[in-house]
Design a protein around this motif. Sequence first.
Motif: not given
Length: 123
Positions: A1-8, A29-32, A103-112
């Motif tokens: 399962q693809v997921q991102l988990v933030e902390s801190g 991922f290519w961009s984060m 993707a730089a700062g372009t929000a629509p280019r981020y998928d997850l």
Amino acid sequence: QVQLVESGGGLVQAGESLRLSCAASGYTFWSMGWFRQAPGKEREFVAAISWSGGSTDYADSVKGRFTISRDKAKNTVYLQMNSLKPEDTAVYYCAAGTAPRYAAGTAPRYDLWGRGTQVTVSS
């Protein structure tokens, strides 16, 4: 399962520092990037980094204070936030892009997107 988990995230006083982490699983991922949303405001771009780490971008409001970095071996991206200000208070979201382009700062280019972590800076 693809997921991102933030902390801190957390509560700090103005002038202090925090480091956010975002662990990606299931994909490289290519961009984060990091985005944030304060109460009553729209989501805004904070920082981004390419897969190689050779390209980074920052919002003007955080330049010189925040640093984004990436540990490819751990598939984790970090946001070091120094000299925090009350106006940095927001929910911070990690985002990742799968397309083979920066993707730089372009929000629509981020998928997850992650679920977010709260950062509160008191004055």
